[in-house]
Design an enzyme around this catalytic site. Structure first.
Site, PDB file in Angstrom:
ATOM      1  CG  LEU A 150       0.201 105.747  74.949  1.00  0.00           C
ATOM      2  CD1 LEU A 150       0.395 104.357  75.550  1.00  0.00           C
ATOM      3  CD2 LEU A 150       1.274 106.694  75.467  1.00  0.00           C
ATOM      4  CG  ASP A 151       3.823 107.479  68.965  1.00  0.00           C
ATOM      5  OD1 ASP A 151       4.172 106.280  69.009  1.00  0.00           O
ATOM      6  OD2 ASP A 151       4.593 108.395  69.288  1.00  0.00           O
ATOM      7  NE  ARG A 152       0.680 103.220  62.684  1.00  0.00           N
ATOM      8  CZ  ARG A 152      -0.476 102.768  62.211  1.00  0.00           C
ATOM      9  NH1 ARG A 152      -0.788 101.494  62.362  1.00  0.00           N
ATOM     10  NH2 ARG A 152      -1.315 103.578  61.606  1.00  0.00           N
ATOM     11  CG  ASP A 153       6.102 103.501  65.665  1.00  0.00           C
ATOM     12  OD1 ASP A 153       5.654 102.404  65.272  1.00  0.00           O
ATOM     13  OD2 ASP A 153       6.405 104.429  64.891  1.00  0.00           O
ATOM     14  CB  THR A 154       4.315 105.030  72.243  1.00  0.00           C
ATOM     15  OG1 THR A 154       5.173 105.987  71.616  1.00  0.00           O
ATOM     16  CG2 THR A 154       4.505 105.095  73.748  1.00  0.00           C
TER      17      THR A 154
END
Length: 233
Positions: free
Chosen positions: A101-105
């Site tokens: 999951l990316d940093r903003d998810t």
């Protein structure tokens, strides 16, 4: 496996450091009796300084990842391993994220030290559905569900169309999206392809496994039935 090697592989220290723990009487059984390096004891009966051993190899856990953390061991910022016991990043076999999951998810992130299980879950052949709650910058047009379900949507710089996905509007600027692939930033790029922008993204489900009420930043070990709920999807 000898106790020294088992305990070292769980991240408690080098074999030399673990051997010192035995000499100092820190390794005991559940009744408090001092154990020795050559003893044969069930994993569940071993205590380190009075505390049960960390989960055995074959660990599968679920983490409620907050925004702002990356799925990495080397990022200079906050990483998901910071949310786990420090020993967990020293385990052998390595405890790895199952996909990213990316940093903003935020949301449901699986981690395991079982390489075969990791491959089964992430393999495109498994086509395990993943569900996301999406908050958008602009209102839905109304044709996104049909476009996503068509199996013809092409993302920028891709050479093959996406597999069909299921979109359920939950508000004027929000939706629930279920995909069976894991392409780079896929959900964000899908909405960009239809002229919108994802402002917030949260994964709520993998297979039949739901995040449920697990608090943000917390984790728990999954049992066999929960593992099967992921794979049976």
């Amino acid at each position: 496996m000898k106790l020294v090697r088992l305990i070292a592989n769980l991240g408690y220290g080098s074999r030399k450091q673990v051997a010192r723990m035995f000499r100092e009487g820190l390794v005991t059984d559940a009744a408090g009796e001092v154990l020795y390096a050559d003893d044969r004891v069930d994993h569940a009966d071993v205590r380190i300084d009075g505390e049960p051993l960390d989960p055995a190899p074959g660990l599968l856990l679920m983490l409620h990842k907050p925004v702002g953390y990356t799925c990495s061991t080397k990022d200079p910022g906050r990483v998901v391993y910071d949310l786990l016991p420090p020993r967990f990043r020293l385990r052998r076999p390595l405890l790895s994220t199952v996909g990213r999951l990316d940093r903003d998810t935020s949301g449901l992130l699986l981690m395991t030290d079982d390489g075969q299980l990791l491959h089964r879950i992430t393999s495109p052949r498994s086509a395990i559905p993943k569900t996301y709650e999406v908050e958008l910058a602009g209102p839905l047009r109304g044709d996104e569900a049909e476009t996503f379900a068509s199996g013809t949507l092409m993302l920028e710089s891709e050479t093959s169309p996406l597999q069909p996905a299921v979109l359920e509007p939950t508000g004027e600027r929000s939706a629930r999206l279920t995909i069976t692939e894991g392409r780079y930033h896929q959900v964000r790029r899908m909405f960009a392809a239809v002229g919108n922008h994802v402002e917030a993204l949260h994964r709520s489900r993998v297979g039949a496994l739901e995040l449920g009420g697990l608090p943000e930043g917390e984790w728990r070990q999954l049992d066999v039935s929960e593992r099967d709920a992921i794979l049976a999807s």
